[in-house]
Design a protein around this motif. Structure first.
Motif, short mmCIF file in Angstrom:
data_model
loop_
_atom_site.label_atom_id
_atom_site.label_comp_id
_atom_site.label_asym_id
_atom_site.label_seq_id
_atom_site.Cartn_x
_atom_site.Cartn_y
_atom_site.Cartn_z
N GLY A 1 0.80 -1.23 0.00
CA GLY A 1 0.00 0.00 0.00
C GLY A 1 0.82 1.27 0.00
N ILE A 2 2.15 1.15 -0.12
CA ILE A 2 3.00 2.35 -0.14
C ILE A 2 3.04 2.89 -1.57
CG2 ILE A 2 5.35 3.22 0.25
CD1 ILE A 2 5.58 0.89 2.36
N LYS A 3 2.62 4.14 -1.71
CA LYS A 3 2.51 4.69 -3.06
C LYS A 3 3.50 5.84 -3.27
CE LYS A 3 -2.40 3.72 -3.37
NZ LYS A 3 -3.73 4.29 -3.26
N THR A 4 3.69 6.19 -4.54
CA THR A 4 4.50 7.37 -4.88
C THR A 4 3.85 8.59 -4.21
OG1 THR A 4 4.97 6.38 -6.99
CG2 THR A 4 5.39 8.73 -6.81
N GLY A 5 4.68 9.42 -3.57
CA GLY A 5 4.15 10.61 -2.92
C GLY A 5 4.03 10.44 -1.41
N PHE A 6 4.10 9.20 -0.92
CA PHE A 6 4.09 8.99 0.53
C PHE A 6 5.37 9.57 1.11
CE2 PHE A 6 1.17 5.31 1.96
CZ PHE A 6 0.18 5.72 1.10
N THR A 7 5.30 10.05 2.35
CA THR A 7 6.56 10.47 2.98
C THR A 7 7.23 9.23 3.56
OG1 THR A 7 5.51 10.86 5.11
CG2 THR A 7 5.66 12.75 3.62
N LEU A 8 8.53 9.36 3.78
CA LEU A 8 9.29 8.24 4.34
C LEU A 8 8.73 7.87 5.71
CD1 LEU A 8 11.64 6.36 4.01
CD2 LEU A 8 13.18 8.17 4.70
N ARG A 9 8.29 8.89 6.45
CA ARG A 9 7.71 8.67 7.78
C ARG A 9 6.49 7.75 7.66
NH1 ARG A 9 6.43 13.60 8.59
NH2 ARG A 9 8.36 14.36 9.47
N ASP A 10 5.59 8.06 6.70
CA ASP A 10 4.36 7.26 6.51
C ASP A 10 4.71 5.84 6.09
OD1 ASP A 10 2.96 9.48 7.14
OD2 ASP A 10 2.43 10.01 5.08
#
Lengths: 89, 405
Positions: B48-57
């Motif tokens: 569920g990790i997408k382009t635009g996510f922050t590294l923290r998220d």
């Protein structure tokens, strides 16, 4: 975890034609801080120009460690740029 | 034929470092919890990790997520290699971005003979693995126009190969959403919805005049009408209109001196590209994104052309001083537009200073070409080698020619 190193290393390198006839350069072993590291896999070699000097980057690994090596085609020296165990920090 | 490298930067990093293979990882422009992931790996996307996510998220979703700093040199090298592979099959290769390209086979039947395009597609996939690396996967779409080829390439990701032609086009339209069409995002979708176009089939059945006059309010509506029926309407090649650079600040600042230094470095980066391509510019555009999420930009066209760093920088400074308020800037960008080839520029009658400046700019470029970037720099840029580092821009074809210079 990736760690930037930027230290000169000694290297044993094999220059050969692969089975498909492609000319390949493969660092086989490096000596860094007195310890020898055998390299088993060539990840992605590429080159770039730093001014007029061509630099070759060899991203290579063995079972536990990944190394980024830089070969300066003018001085013919090898530099270990970075190492990583492939895990998160 | 549309060829798209899957999770391009992340896949290249996994190719380069086998210890990253099979792991959720992503490429970031700088190492910081607030850094945006510009390319998650296929494994990260599955979580569920997408382009635009922050590294923290990303770390919240997956504790073992590995972040890798972007390496533009390596991505350019891969781009050049895959472009060379494509050139073996057709001379008409049109890169659309760093990780995708269109191959036009409509006029090159003699080169590929009696082989089908799907055979050639399979061979290209194999060549990518042999010439670039075994971890590299790409999706290939084949159709009668660019839009449908891109749509086909997106049907089965990763590593797909799909054809859209007259035999299956309606089945494909029945199975997709409006936003699956390349170029139709939420805004266009709501515009289409207003005119009772809710599905791809509704879009196909829509009247040309209605698309042109009401929905898109331009010739673009007519282009869509044509494209949906499998004909080509978009131009293959884009003419470059500007040269620019952008910088996301590690630490936001409103200090005019610090901003001036950063701006000079951006002007130098954009100016080097522009001079290398043999252009000079009449217009300058500055944009600032502030920490309070507000945005300000200003562009202006001047009477005389700009070429040397000092000319570009002075005009850029003039623009940035128009800011209504000096607030902490987190993103600074500069672009030079209204470009013309240098040989067509108006010659100056009196200003010897400008002529000297331009000659100095050329010599400085030559020195930096020979001895490496930032060998010779203006004093304002001292100790800035590690700032405003090399970046790969996204989404446009206009920068592609920089790769080949």
């Amino acid at each position: 975890m990736l760690q930037e190193i930027h230290e000169k290393v000694e290297a044993i390198v094999k220059y050969y034609y692969s089975e498909k006839g492609k000319f390949t350069i493969m660092p086989l072993k490096i000596r860094w801080r007195g310890r020898e590291h055998i390299i088993t896999k060539l990840g992605y070699p590429h080159k770039y120009k730093d001014g007029r000097i061509t630099m070759f980057i060899f991203e290579v690994s063995n079972k536990s460690t990944w190394f980024r090596l830089k070969h300066n085609t003018e001085t013919l020296t090898w530099e270990l740029e970075a190492v990583s165990d492939g895990n998160a920090t | 034929m549309h060829v798209d490298l899957n999770s391009c930067f992340a896949t290249i990093e996994q190719q380069a470092n086998p210890l990253l293979r099979g792991k959720p990882m992503g490429v970031v422009p700088f190492m910081s919890p607030s850094a945006v992931i510009i390319a998650p790996s296929i494994e990260a996307k599955a979580l569920g990790i997408k382009t635009g996510f922050t590294l923290r998220d990303a770390k919240i979703l997956c504790k073992g997520f590995v972040a890798k700093l972007a390496d533009p040199r390596k991505y350019r090298d891969v781009h050049m290699k895959f472009r060379n592979i494509f050139k073996d099959y057709t001379p008409e290769v049109y890169p659309k971005s760093i990780d995708e390209a269109i191959l036009d086979f409509s006029r090159t039947k003699l080169i590929y003979g009696n082989r089908s395009l799907s055979d050639i597609g399979m061979e290209i996939k194999q060549r990518m693995k042999e010439d670039i690396g075994e971890w590299i996967v790409c999706s290939i779409g084949i159709s009668t126009n660019m839009m449908l080829a891109k749509l086909a390439a997106g049907l089965h990701k990763p590593d797909g190969l799909d054809i859209i032609d007259h035999t299956n086009i309606l089945d494909v339209y029945k199975s997709i959403k409006l936003t699956d069409f390349p170029g139709i995002a939420e805004r266009y979708q709501s515009r289409l919805n207003v005119y009772r176009i809710f599905s791809a089939m509704d879009f196909l059945k829509a009247d040309k005049e209605m698309l042109q006059k009401n929905v898109f309010k331009s010739v673009v509506g007519g282009w869509w009408y044509t494209k949906l029926r499998g004909f080509e309407s978009d131009p293959f090649e884009y003419e470059r209109g500007s040269f620019g650079r952008q910088y996301a600040m590690k630490e936001a600042t409103d200090d005019p001196k610090k901003l001036a230094a950063k701006l000079m470095k951006l002007c130098e980066g954009a100016g080097r590209k522009m001079r290398k391509a043999g252009y000079c510019a009449y217009g300058v555009h500055i944009a600032c994104e502030y920490t309070d999420h507000t945005y300000w930009h200003k562009g202006h066209k001047f009477h005389t052309e700009m070429y040397s760093l000092m000319e570009l920088f002075q005009k850029a400074m003039l623009m940035i001083n128009y800011q209504p308020q000096w607030k902490p800037v987190r993103m600074l960008s500069v672009s030079f537009f209204d470009i013309i080839p240098c040989e067509k520029a108006q010659l100056t009658l009196f200003d010897i200073f400008d002529t000297k400046q331009r000659a100095i700019a050329d010599v400085m470029d030559q020195v930096n070409d020979k001895y490496g970037e930032y060998t010779l720099i203006p004093s304002l840029m001292m100790n800035m080698q590690d700032e405003a580092v090399d970046r790969i821009p996204f989404g446009g074809a206009s920068f592609i020619e920089d790769l080949y210079s």
